[in-house]
Design a protein around this motif. Sequence first.
Motif, PDB file in Angstrom:
ATOM      1  N   LEU B 246       5.180   2.132  -4.745  1.00  0.00           N
ATOM      2  CA  LEU B 246       4.694   2.040  -3.493  1.00  0.00           C
ATOM      3  C   LEU B 246       4.141   0.112  -3.856  1.00  0.00           C
ATOM      4  O   LEU B 246       3.615   0.253  -4.410  1.00  0.00           O
ATOM      5  CB  LEU B 246       3.785   2.343  -2.754  1.00  0.00           C
ATOM      6  N   ASN B 288       9.120   1.158   0.489  1.00  0.00           N
ATOM      7  CA  ASN B 288       8.331  -0.499   0.622  1.00  0.00           C
ATOM      8  C   ASN B 288       7.044  -0.220   1.261  1.00  0.00           C
ATOM      9  O   ASN B 288       7.266   0.326   2.638  1.00  0.00           O
ATOM     10  CB  ASN B 288       9.537  -1.339   1.267  1.00  0.00           C
ATOM     11  N   ILE B 289       6.082  -0.660   1.341  1.00  0.00           N
ATOM     12  CA  ILE B 289       4.765   0.057   2.397  1.00  0.00           C
ATOM     13  C   ILE B 289       4.208  -2.273   2.347  1.00  0.00           C
ATOM     14  O   ILE B 289       3.672  -2.387   1.153  1.00  0.00           O
ATOM     15  CB  ILE B 289       4.031   0.258   1.341  1.00  0.00           C
ATOM     16  N   ALA B 290       4.898  -2.223   3.676  1.00  0.00           N
ATOM     17  CA  ALA B 290       3.807  -3.461   3.863  1.00  0.00           C
ATOM     18  C   ALA B 290       2.918  -3.974   3.668  1.00  0.00           C
ATOM     19  O   ALA B 290       1.979  -5.270   2.902  1.00  0.00           O
ATOM     20  CB  ALA B 290       4.682  -3.975   5.213  1.00  0.00           C
ATOM     21  N   ASP B 291       2.072  -2.926   3.865  1.00  0.00           N
ATOM     22  CA  ASP B 291       0.594  -3.009   4.155  1.00  0.00           C
ATOM     23  C   ASP B 291      -0.031  -3.413   2.700  1.00  0.00           C
ATOM     24  O   ASP B 291      -1.224  -3.947   2.042  1.00  0.00           O
ATOM     25  CB  ASP B 291      -0.107  -2.327   4.289  1.00  0.00           C
ATOM     26  N   LEU B 292       1.246  -3.183   1.712  1.00  0.00           N
ATOM     27  CA  LEU B 292       0.512  -2.893  -0.069  1.00  0.00           C
ATOM     28  C   LEU B 292       0.473  -4.797  -0.914  1.00  0.00           C
ATOM     29  O   LEU B 292       0.196  -5.563  -1.602  1.00  0.00           O
ATOM     30  CB  LEU B 292       0.892  -2.331  -1.057  1.00  0.00           C
ATOM     31  N   TRP B 295       0.658  -6.125  -4.386  1.00  0.00           N
ATOM     32  CA  TRP B 295       0.551  -5.247  -4.845  1.00  0.00           C
ATOM     33  C   TRP B 295       1.080  -3.923  -5.052  1.00  0.00           C
ATOM     34  O   TRP B 295       1.709  -3.489  -3.795  1.00  0.00           O
ATOM     35  CB  TRP B 295      -1.388  -4.519  -4.526  1.00  0.00           C
ATOM     36  N   THR B 297       1.511   0.872  -6.301  1.00  0.00           N
ATOM     37  CA  THR B 297       0.248   1.760  -6.770  1.00  0.00           C
ATOM     38  C   THR B 297       1.586   2.179  -7.434  1.00  0.00           C
ATOM     39  O   THR B 297       3.103   2.888  -5.843  1.00  0.00           O
ATOM     40  CB  THR B 297       0.260   1.875  -5.892  1.00  0.00           C
TER      41      THR B 297
END
Lengths: 381, 381, 381, 381
Positions: B246, B288-292, B295, B297
């Motif tokens: 992620l 793709n997890i924009a909020d990360l 960073w 994971t």
Amino acid sequence: MTDERTGLWLIGARGSVATTVAAGLALITAGGAAPDGLVTEQPELAGAHLVPLGHLVLGGHDVTDVPLVKRAAQLADAGVIPHAALALVSDELDRTCHRIRHGHRDGEERQADAVERLAGDIRAFAEAESLARVVVVNVSSTEPVVVAHPAHAALDALEQAWAAGESPLPASSVYAAAAFTAGAAFVDFTPSTGARLPALEQLAQRHGVPWGGSDGKTGETLVKSVLAPMFAARSLRVRSWAGTNLLGGGDGATLADPEAMESKARSKARGLEAMLGHPVDGPVHIDNIADLGDWKTAWDHLTFSGFLGTRMSMQFTWQGCDSSLAAPLVIDLARLLDLAARRGETGPLPALGFFFKDPVGSDEHRLFEQHRILTEWATAS
Amino acid sequence: MTDERTGLWLIGARGSVATTVAAGLALITAGGAAPDGLVTEQPELAGAHLVPLGHLVLGGHDVTDVPLVKRAAQLADAGVIPHAALALVSDELDRTCHRIRHGHRDGEERQADAVERLAGDIRAFAEAESLARVVVVNVSSTEPVVVAHPAHAALDALEQAWAAGESPLPASSVYAAAAFTAGAAFVDFTPSTGARLPALEQLAQRHGVPWGGSDGKTGETLVKSVLAPMFAARSLRVRSWAGTNLLGGGDGATLADPEAMESKARSKARGLEAMLGHPVDGPVHIDNIADLGDWKTAWDHLTFSGFLGTRMSMQFTWQGCDSSLAAPLVIDLARLLDLAARRGETGPLPALGFFFKDPVGSDEHRLFEQHRILTEWATAS
Amino acid sequence: MTDERTGLWLIGARGSVATTVAAGLALITAGGAAPDGLVTEQPELAGAHLVPLGHLVLGGHDVTDVPLVKRAAQLADAGVIPHAALALVSDELDRTCHRIRHGHRDGEERQADAVERLAGDIRAFAEAESLARVVVVNVSSTEPVVVAHPAHAALDALEQAWAAGESPLPASSVYAAAAFTAGAAFVDFTPSTGARLPALEQLAQRHGVPWGGSDGKTGETLVKSVLAPMFAARSLRVRSWAGTNLLGGGDGATLADPEAMESKARSKARGLEAMLGHPVDGPVHIDNIADLGDWKTAWDHLTFSGFLGTRMSMQFTWQGCDSSLAAPLVIDLARLLDLAARRGETGPLPALGFFFKDPVGSDEHRLFEQHRILTEWATAS
Amino acid sequence: MTDERTGLWLIGARGSVATTVAAGLALITAGGAAPDGLVTEQPELAGAHLVPLGHLVLGGHDVTDVPLVKRAAQLADAGVIPHAALALVSDELDRTCHRIRHGHRDGEERQADAVERLAGDIRAFAEAESLARVVVVNVSSTEPVVVAHPAHAALDALEQAWAAGESPLPASSVYAAAAFTAGAAFVDFTPSTGARLPALEQLAQRHGVPWGGSDGKTGETLVKSVLAPMFAARSLRVRSWAGTNLLGGGDGATLADPEAMESKARSKARGLEAMLGHPVDGPVHIDNIADLGDWKTAWDHLTFSGFLGTRMSMQFTWQGCDSSLAAPLVIDLARLLDLAARRGETGPLPALGFFFKDPVGSDEHRLFEQHRILTEWATAS
Ligand SMILES: NC(=O)c1ccc[n+]([C@@H]2O[C@H](COP(=O)([O-])OP(=O)(O)OC[C@H]3O[C@@H](n4cnc5c(N)ncnc54)[C@H](O)[C@@H]3O)[C@@H](O)[C@H]2O)c1
Ligand SMILES: NC(=O)c1ccc[n+]([C@@H]2O[C@H](COP(=O)([O-])OP(=O)(O)OC[C@H]3O[C@@H](n4cnc5c(N)ncnc54)[C@H](O)[C@@H]3O)[C@@H](O)[C@H]2O)c1
Ligand SMILES: NC(=O)c1ccc[n+]([C@@H]2O[C@H](COP(=O)([O-])OP(=O)(O)OC[C@H]3O[C@@H](n4cnc5c(N)ncnc54)[C@H](O)[C@@H]3O)[C@@H](O)[C@H]2O)c1
Ligand SMILES: NC(=O)c1ccc[n+]([C@@H]2O[C@H](COP(=O)([O-])OP(=O)(O)OC[C@H]3O[C@@H](n4cnc5c(N)ncnc54)[C@H](O)[C@@H]3O)[C@@H](O)[C@H]2O)c1
Ligand code: NA
Ligand code: NA
């Protein structure tokens, strides 16, 4: 290779690890399973001409009477041994069962007598089975941390204490003394004291036998021994490393005793600093969770910093079957100690560090370095 | 060491990795941070006499215009760079900013012209800054998987295609061609094609320059490269290995494009089979997890079997800051390519496999073996 | 709503939680942040006509002198508070800072005098700021488990002990006594004793004030309070539940003290049995990992059995910022205690169990049941 | 309760879930296991006077011929069913085996004929076993997402299509039609279409039978249905929620087919937005890992923000035995549908949402709210 046979004498011969060794060896030599998990079956070690698996004969000491066949059935229910194997190995387990002798417990007899009696059992085993050599492996319950005693410091002090009717040794060291007295090699798979006392080192020297230990490296510490060097190789600074181990079974119950736990936790913590070159914050817990039986779940959490000091973290969860992981290593160790004895090596064997959390005579904890050292030693001529 | 200076020319010079390189190098040489995370600062490599950090001069190509100082401020907000560093490095970042030239995008110009223009930029940089050598490192956005084209197969076919006004190369290869044409070493930190085409290998050979790649090994794959050999060393059979990554940021957005993701996932999968000696079930996802933001994971789950076939499992979660992990390796690579160029080495450099998911000219994916090879190569005289 | 204002008097007013409360309240009322994390801003509670956020005035006691602005800057560096907020709130933090009075530490003064002095501080605050009511919230360091004393059992015994110059109360209870004496409501966000002694309950009754507690439910226990009921609702039997909490910061250092830890661990364990209806195997560890600062990582592992007794397991990792999670609840509690006082309620408030690991006057630990009870209570007319 | 007996007719009667239902019911009614995992055995539902477990008679359709006893033995090897149970239940499994009829596969017969034939099987079962009522539960392999067809929209259109020899329905809907035609209640434990077409809703209405679905909520989604409301209750904003499901077995192989996976993933994603009130970034993967067999490992990672926008995260790993989790719910549903039929209820049953990922006629996904609704409905008189 001749057709010489070697004895593998297990202290704690009715425990989970020992029963898995017995059932597994029977199954593999009967052709019912491949030798998975055995390091000594790797091509790299072919040149070592180790004793064939079929030439190992089992016996041992224990302080309970439960039949091996019954322990094996329990291990099958727990998923450690395949159910289908039970029928195939039960005869061989019964034969091994008959070669188990009553062990030693503190206070039951004079310690000097105990050493003689236990050594006698080992000698009788060697004779009855016409064995070329015997390797004694301690897989009995972990002992509490031992209080220092002046008789630990030198063999003559120990013999004087014994002559005076004293019992200065913990049980694991009594077994080590018995092994040496019987001319057998000794290896401690537990974190107990075993041969690690100056008096016993001298006894091993007197009888000209090799020994090794301590504390089989099977789970969390195994993983540590590749991850810590990984961070070092990348110049990433490990800042904390906390671990929790949940396990049940006999070993879980023993380690729930805070004193034994202390002995285990110390043995686990030792290597990290050696691998990283600096101390690292972080406790290691061992909890007894009866429901987990022979399965162990370890969770580790570590923090590290990299470029410009940025903090990052990693976690891992290891879900292993402790007896499955330990048993092949016990067999490996028996074959390697047998090699050392055959070659006439004596004293502590630092080349076996690959197998241990707390390797005797060595500060090298990095797994692949240990693997290199092991291979080199085993295949040296 | 003389006082020669080396140029580090970054493709994607305004991206997260490049900005972290620029800010970090400025901060370290100003004494504001220790050289943590830099492999080339390890004592083992002292004998290599690499170009000092203070003798590296930065420049590069990009297709956006955002000022480095602004990118650095964003990275500080995201916790990649310490806030306190911004003031210390802003002047140096402005200087670097002035050395960034407009890059190349497919279709904007004839490809043959692009190579000439970009090579001209590199030569002008070397001249203006009086550099002994220039190393070009590609840290621009990952490209989609490239369609094969006959002109890839040989340099003369490529030159004919160019002469005919065709544009057979992906952008990353255009940059590689420009680097070689300018006599600069080239290294691809991304999974894009870069120099990995026969036509480009011939071009590197013609200009007598060394090159390396591909795809920096900074997270999940780094951990794989020590865990897989651990299982092998213990004769434990890995049966499945699934992974989920992620991440957000520019890289997350690019890799969300299924075609680019494919390119990355392939590069990640390649090594496992090589390390274990057999194929292993298990998909790798990149989400793709924009909020990360910057960073990442990664969660990996693997199953393995041991003694008597007993199944066990392991999971790990890696929470790393990708740009922090990548930046020091980019600097390391610049220094090592500089060394190769100084020594007159040409062609692909398999000894750099330690840094890459998909090492050119090598099937060795085991980290410590790669570390050994690297150290030996770098310190050979 | 009138324009009445309510005082929020924090014990431990310069700690992480208190500083986050102060900075957050300033930022939200200045329009610089949305009221995220505040339960009392939910539409369900609109009918309760709680005191508006802008009508809360802060003050408190602490035993250190560090300026709030400095603590806030540290919290910004640690990622608890946005960096950009610092400038916006510094004036308001300075005003709050001036309203913090020197607290009480065991042995520094006669306990009876301390109660009078501290109550005086609270009364002076109410007067100076023209407050309709004051709510005292304890967010100071967790105390060691307290030794029983006969004076705890009844108010007259306590007053006799005080008259005799004795100091039978822990500091948290001294603060509770001071609050009651000043006619203020009291709520304990820590696991310390606070008002939970018969003598103090009588004192609250005498002064006709409400009180609540104990130990804010912000992380692992919060998750437990929905997962345990989930297993129960599905007739799945939870068999073990082990937890490890890693944290740094002031709270981490305090809880590293085994005695304080004991107090916290007890408070954490209590609820599980209540929710499941049977005791469950499993230890809870709290470890101080300085490197984690205000961030807490909790790992829980639980085993359960279902149909035909089949064993399964679940793990979770919670990575929370403790002060961010606690601060809005402190504000919520201030508003709700203010409501209780306005309505003339006295004594313990079981309806606030939603906020606590160890709710006074209630054995209900299931979060959604607690939420229902809270909403019903708050909106009752 | 009278001594009426109810039939439970399973579609996919030789699959893992169905075999676990059959073996478990036999074992529990024989007194060999407690009714763990059965929601309908909870005291809250005692007032519903559900059909006793011993009054349920099993039968069903499948398209393979593997004997139930053989499937049960495989499930015992996989740890789903206790080994010791096999001998106890084999006679009863053989009896059930004889009541399984050949199912329907697309293209094997005219669809109108299939409905008649299958309905005939159900009627014959009811007659032969003197059953008061029959409940049909679909636990066959998940179908690919279905292409829309005009005949789905209304019963008369469907009947015209059938009359014209067309086959517009997916197999799951053919089974639903057969159930309704035979006057049996129907419930879909899979994400397939089943009764969820206007034409079939009309058919259920015509025959006056109740129905329910869809997609049993047994693992990751179950946990989601308590965690998402937890964050909402605390005003914490969930910002991303990514999930990976690893599983083997028949279900794993089916779902590896991207089209079926799509159907399952959609059904999983639906609830989150409903519970949180806003869409949330984050993919759900389902991967086939043959080595895991009937065991599923799900890893979820979610990010949330709280006070002042501070970002936090949580991860969980769920390791469940899917058939063990599903089987008791299938029995629960049979008893509850039987209740509805007994009471004369017809059409979709939104009160059963507690059991499903994608509940018909309801947008309530919060587990405890669903539990309340279920209990209220079941115990209403
Ligand atoms: N399994 C692993 O991964 C692993 C790794 C490292 C160390 N170890 C150690 O191996 C040992 C054995 O583990 P286990 O799981 O088989 O434990 P277990 O409890 O199943 O077996 C221990 C056996 O030792 C016997 N015993 C106890 N005291 C004895 C005595 N004085 N003399 C002779 N026998 C005695 C017990 O009766 C029992 O049969 C433990 O000390 C454990 O800590 C195991
Ligand atoms: N960070 C890591 O751990 C890591 C590891 C391996 C590989 N990589 C690769 O490194 C690269 C950079 O990562 P990042 O996080 O800095 O990404 P980013 O999106 O922040 O930066 C990429 C930069 O490349 C520029 N760019 C795009 N197309 C270009 C073109 N045609 N010519 C010149 N510049 C162009 C963009 O404008 C942007 O400034 C990616 O390809 C990534 O996959 C990173
Ligand atoms: N943050 C959470 O999620 C959470 C949850 C439950 C409980 N708590 C509790 O809240 C409390 C505060 O946590 P924190 O992180 O702010 O800790 P902290 O260490 O940052 O702050 C504690 C403050 O209390 C002050 N203090 C100590 N003794 C005092 C005394 N006798 N009188 C007045 N002040 C005194 C200290 O000087 C310090 O400023 C702790 O007890 C903690 O266990 C916190
Ligand atoms: N176990 C869980 O936790 C869970 C949760 C939700 C949904 N489900 C669903 O339950 C279903 C059953 O799962 P399983 O693990 O038993 O799968 P399985 O593969 O073991 O069994 C499916 C059975 O359906 C049969 N079948 C296939 N096509 C058929 C047809 N046209 N007519 C009649 N029978 C047919 C197969 O022959 C097989 O015996 C799957 O659709 C699964 O997605 C399971
Ligand atoms: Na090595
Ligand atoms: Na209580």
